[in-house]
Design an enzyme around this catalytic site. Structure first.
Site, PDB file in Angstrom:
ATOM      1  N   HIS A 249       7.552  -1.377  29.445  1.00 10.59           N
ATOM      2  CA  HIS A 249       8.100  -0.969  30.498  1.00 10.59           C
ATOM      3  C   HIS A 249       9.621  -1.697  30.634  1.00 10.59           C
ATOM      4  O   HIS A 249       9.628  -2.799  30.297  1.00 10.59           O
ATOM      5  CB  HIS A 249       7.446  -0.977  32.004  1.00 10.59           C
ATOM      6  CG  HIS A 249       7.107  -2.411  32.054  1.00 10.59           C
ATOM      7  ND1 HIS A 249       7.892  -3.462  33.124  1.00 10.59           N
ATOM      8  CD2 HIS A 249       5.880  -3.268  31.887  1.00 10.59           C
ATOM      9  CE1 HIS A 249       7.249  -4.284  33.174  1.00 10.59           C
ATOM     10  NE2 HIS A 249       6.048  -4.654  32.618  1.00 10.59           N
TER      11      HIS A 249
ATOM     12  N   HIS B 207       6.333 -13.348  36.099  1.00 13.12           N
ATOM     13  CA  HIS B 207       6.807 -12.997  37.432  1.00 13.12           C
ATOM     14  C   HIS B 207       7.572 -14.230  38.180  1.00 13.12           C
ATOM     15  O   HIS B 207       7.404 -14.058  39.562  1.00 13.12           O
ATOM     16  CB  HIS B 207       5.742 -12.290  38.172  1.00 13.12           C
ATOM     17  CG  HIS B 207       5.272 -11.124  37.927  1.00 13.12           C
ATOM     18  ND1 HIS B 207       4.447 -10.087  38.573  1.00 13.12           N
ATOM     19  CD2 HIS B 207       5.458 -10.303  36.836  1.00 13.12           C
ATOM     20  CE1 HIS B 207       4.142  -9.167  37.900  1.00 13.12           C
ATOM     21  NE2 HIS B 207       4.736  -9.089  36.835  1.00 13.12           N
TER      22      HIS B 207
ATOM     23  N   GLU C  51       7.012   0.056  36.219  1.00 16.21           N
ATOM     24  CA  GLU C  51       5.848  -0.442  35.993  1.00 16.21           C
ATOM     25  C   GLU C  51       5.268  -1.189  37.060  1.00 16.21           C
ATOM     26  O   GLU C  51       4.060  -1.358  37.561  1.00 16.21           O
ATOM     27  CB  GLU C  51       5.557  -1.325  34.612  1.00 16.21           C
ATOM     28  CG  GLU C  51       4.097  -1.407  34.437  1.00 16.21           C
ATOM     29  CD  GLU C  51       3.723  -2.870  34.769  1.00 16.21           C
ATOM     30  OE1 GLU C  51       2.529  -3.034  34.842  1.00 16.21           O
ATOM     31  OE2 GLU C  51       4.599  -3.820  35.284  1.00 16.21           O
ATOM     32  N   GLU C  52       6.357  -2.285  37.592  1.00 21.95           N
ATOM     33  CA  GLU C  52       5.706  -3.148  38.418  1.00 21.95           C
ATOM     34  C   GLU C  52       5.435  -2.741  39.796  1.00 21.95           C
ATOM     35  O   GLU C  52       4.614  -3.482  40.629  1.00 21.95           O
ATOM     36  CB  GLU C  52       7.117  -4.328  38.463  1.00 21.95           C
ATOM     37  CG  GLU C  52       7.660  -4.915  37.221  1.00 21.95           C
ATOM     38  CD  GLU C  52       6.384  -5.827  36.564  1.00 21.95           C
ATOM     39  OE1 GLU C  52       5.451  -6.305  37.290  1.00 21.95           O
ATOM     40  OE2 GLU C  52       6.662  -6.339  35.497  1.00 21.95           O
TER      41      GLU C  52
ATOM     42  N   ASP D  32       2.758  -5.103  26.633  1.00 24.04           N
ATOM     43  CA  ASP D  32       2.976  -5.674  27.888  1.00 24.04           C
ATOM     44  C   ASP D  32       2.483  -6.920  28.293  1.00 24.04           C
ATOM     45  O   ASP D  32       1.752  -6.946  29.238  1.00 24.04           O
ATOM     46  CB  ASP D  32       2.857  -4.518  29.000  1.00 24.04           C
ATOM     47  CG  ASP D  32       3.537  -5.159  30.276  1.00 24.04           C
ATOM     48  OD1 ASP D  32       4.447  -6.163  30.482  1.00 24.04           O
ATOM     49  OD2 ASP D  32       3.077  -4.724  31.296  1.00 24.04           O
TER      50      ASP D  32
ATOM     51  N   ASP E 175       8.200 -10.355  30.396  1.00 26.01           N
ATOM     52  CA  ASP E 175       7.665  -9.075  30.988  1.00 26.01           C
ATOM     53  C   ASP E 175       8.723  -8.247  31.643  1.00 26.01           C
ATOM     54  O   ASP E 175       9.253  -8.456  32.498  1.00 26.01           O
ATOM     55  CB  ASP E 175       6.882  -9.545  32.264  1.00 26.01           C
ATOM     56  CG  ASP E 175       6.031  -8.386  32.881  1.00 26.01           C
ATOM     57  OD1 ASP E 175       6.051  -7.647  32.413  1.00 26.01           O
ATOM     58  OD2 ASP E 175       5.623  -8.676  34.196  1.00 26.01           O
TER      59      ASP E 175
HETATM   60 ZN   LIG Z   1       4.995  -7.520  35.420  1.00 22.41          ZN
HETATM   61 ZN   LIG Z   2       4.534  -5.933  32.915  1.00 23.98          ZN
END
Ligand SMILES: [Zn+2]
Ligand SMILES: [Zn+2]
Ligand SMILES: [Zn+2]
Ligand SMILES: [Zn+2]
Lengths: 445, 445
Positions: free
Chosen positions: B264, B408, B309-310, B337, B276
């Site tokens: 993503h 994150h 995606e998030e 991912d 990520d």
């Molecule tokens: Zn993520």
């Molecule tokens: Zn991810």
């Protein structure tokens, strides 16, 4: 096994507002309990702030609870610096924000910010050799990495960019300075710390970016010769006061002879000041209290929690000025201000005839894996002021391998302290302090 | 040694604005070069933002330079959430600021902020069992720690507080929710991530605090039954669009049969989205490009870089909706991912008759220390949407032991990627993708 292991001597005296919230016990956990109390109940405490005043009150209350014979403060004036909002972003060609922190004492920017392209240097020495034409109107970026070791010996080399980078950059016409954080971690935290201006040179804003951001900026500069940054920052400077907090266990035989043990009560505002210097504060507060529980020392043990170490040893200088007539009665001074790692060495700065006493101290500490170091230490940042004035000092050198992973960043929090290492520190401080306080040795000779 | 080791096939095609700034070479370093390019030249790219649009442009340019046969975007509508300023501080009795982050999608507070006392729960399950009387008018604090393991299996247990904590707290009358960061590091970073509201329940602000702050708050609650917090936060929500970016190496014999590999493109805004999911994006972009340099695959290799995606697999859902008539032509789908750790296992979700093919794949990967896992994977977050629609999937499972140290948070930066691990990933993706693209196996049976 040593005399200080396993002592557990009941509860605290002098119940107060703090007693209700702090179930400290007078044992080898006392230092950890004190640093926990300071970081949880006060938190960050930049000198001159309201939090600093709460820290002073905390210290007064704790000293009283811990049974010290005398407790007082000594006020001093200082420039009070307040951190405001700050942002630093790449405007072009690779727009993105950076993680930054203002250096302590830095001016802010105009409200609209400063926008300029970047010129990078590997070190402050490279900047000093640069042509003004390459720097004028630009934001200087100093990208010097720092290496880890036990004694933090690389700090001095790297911190010059922080201390005097703004002056050197401004001499060449730079509009701001950005330094790679002085630190040994790749965590995305920016390292603050004090910086200085020269009253004859333009004052430009000075900030640090985290190590990953410095690496990112360097990679941008590989790709583009013109990377533009925008810096916005709102800091304030005004007159303020702070305090040294001092407490004593009065000596029974030579009360006028002072064994001074110390740390600094102020901290930077990003973390909670656990390693720098909550641990040191806790260790020396606990040391005096636990000694009093066990013996009546012949000499006076004076615990000094300096104010405003971070702004440039201001509390230490105020102490030395106020007590300059009594400094010859200071038989020894020592400070804990290098985190909470295990003590691995004792260093001294004694007169030659007193060197056997350094060896005697080391032998009493040998079971804690503490070796004998040299006789040229300045003892610690605050205590160096006393050392320069001729007061004998010792340094109980801590393992600082990881210290600069956390130092002066938001990551300086209680969880970074290993309680077992702190206990080892406390044992060493108890033995060293009691030995000197109960002897009649003259360390000046 | 395997067929993909050591290939070096000259420079890039299609010079463009990016070519001048990206000296990528078509070899085993290609994935690292791509993730470096994305994180340095674009940086964080939250879905719907201007940075997201630059990331889409970056991907289009890169796919073109890398020699893909077809490159296009597919737009979709989405709620565009923008993070504003946020602060959380203890007002009393232990005034100090916390390190926080808004959870993705959270509403802000009134301008004056929300001030209330805290009630702590060990888990969302404990919150769900609570009396409304204990929660009404308060700020709920969920203090659930997370454990590390290779497969990140504890994430699901802990993340529930993030996803639906606000709804559960609001049901009981809470005015805001603060969670302990979902993560495995004690670094003082707060972990963001998406959260959900229920349109029938009051929408309250939802934030995460770092692990050291959560520990600090818990210690405050041991000392005082009434800890008051003040939360101020300015977030915005408006309609936005984002894009899936898609590129193909057209199959020579069965161009209509699609082997879909994906990652993503969007990232959270705190870090630079290296782990990520810059790493995943880079791996699948490099895979198609390097395969084309070596062979002409029989089936079409389609690389999909999902948008948003998030925010809840919005790009993946848009893709599945748009291509629902062609999904039976998707012979396989896979996604990277989970960071950039070494791949240690291949899992599948095939029809029973195709299970020998999973074993065949694993045998081709065995020299990379990749074992055969089970046949029940959903393949990855975005690809799970296709798996649910019946598309066969494989997962090349990465060692995620440290993934949730960074995930994150602001600490998700390029330096956290080990280039050697990324090379091992690339080898595995090349072998797996080529094998499926050059076979005529039916994985549904
Ligand atoms: Zn993520
Ligand atoms: Zn991810
Ligand atoms: Zn210090
Ligand atoms: Zn310091």
């Amino acid at each position: 096994m040593n005399i200080w292991q396993g002592i557990i001597i009941g509860a605290l005296f002098a119940p107060s507002v703090w007693a209700a919230t702090t179930p400290a016990s007078m044992d080898q956990d006392l230092a950890y309990q004190l640093v926990e109390s300071l970081t949880v109940e006060v938190g960050p405490r930049i000198a001159g702030s309201e939090a600093d005043r709460r820290a002073v009150q905390w210290a007064l209350n704790k000293f009283t609870q811990l049974g010290y014979d005398k407790v007082w403060t000594e006020e001093f004036d200082m420039p009070g610096w307040t951190r405001g909002q700050a942002s630093l972003e790449v405007v072009s060609p690779f727009a993105q924000p950076f993680v930054l922190t203002s250096l302590g004492g830095s001016v802010g920017t105009p409200k609209a910010g400063i926008r300029a392209s970047v010129v990078m240097f590997d070190s402050i020495e490279a900047l000093e050799k640069a042509d003004a034409a390459a720097v004028k109107g630009k934001i200087v970026f100093i990208n010097k990495p720092m290496t880890k070791d036990k004694s933090g010996s690389f700090y001095g080399q790297v911190v010059a960019a922080r201390s005097r980078g703004a002056v050197e950059a401004a001499k060449l016409g730079a509009v701001a300075i950005v330094i790679r954080s002085v630190g040994t971690s790749n965590n995305r935290f920016a390292h603050t710390g004090t910086m200085k201006y020269d009253e004859t040179i333009a004052k430009i804003p000075a900030v640090a970016i985290s190590v990953p951001d410095a690496q990112n900026l360097a990679k941008m500069l590989e790709r583009s010769s013109r990377v533009e940054l925008k810096l916005q920052m709102e800091n304030q400077l005004e007159k303020a006061t702070s305090h040294n907090v001092i407490a004593e266990i009065t000596g029974t035989e030579k009360p006028e002879e002072i064994v001074l043990i110390s740390g600094h009560l102020d901290s930077w505002d990003q973390g909670t000041g656990a390693l720098d210097d909550g641990a040191g504060v806790a260790l020396v507060m606990a040391t005096g209290a636990l000694i009093k529980q066990k013996i009546k020392p012949k000499r006076t043990i004076r615990v000094v929690l300096y104010g405003n170490e971070e702004g440039g040893l201001l509390g230490a200088r105020a102490y030395a000025a106020k007590h300059h007539k009594d400094l010859d009665k200071h038989v020894l001074a020592a400070e804990s201000d290098f985190g909470a790692g295990r003590i691995w060495q004792i260093e001294s700065r004694f007169g030659d005839k007193a060197l056997p006493f350094a060896k005697e101290l080391q032998q009493k500490l040998a079971h804690l894996d503490i070796a004998l170091g040299g006789n040229s230490t300045y003892g610690g940042p605050d205590v160096s002021v006393l050392a320069q004035a001729g007061v004998p000092v010792v340094a109980l050198s801590q393992d600082g391998t990881d210290y600069f992973d956390y130092h002066h960043t938001p990551n300086d929090t209680l969880d970074k302290i290993d309680p077992d290492s702190l206990k080892q520190n406390l044992q060493a401080w108890l033995i060293m302090t009691e030995t000197v306080a109960n002897s009649s040795v003259n360390l000046r000779h």
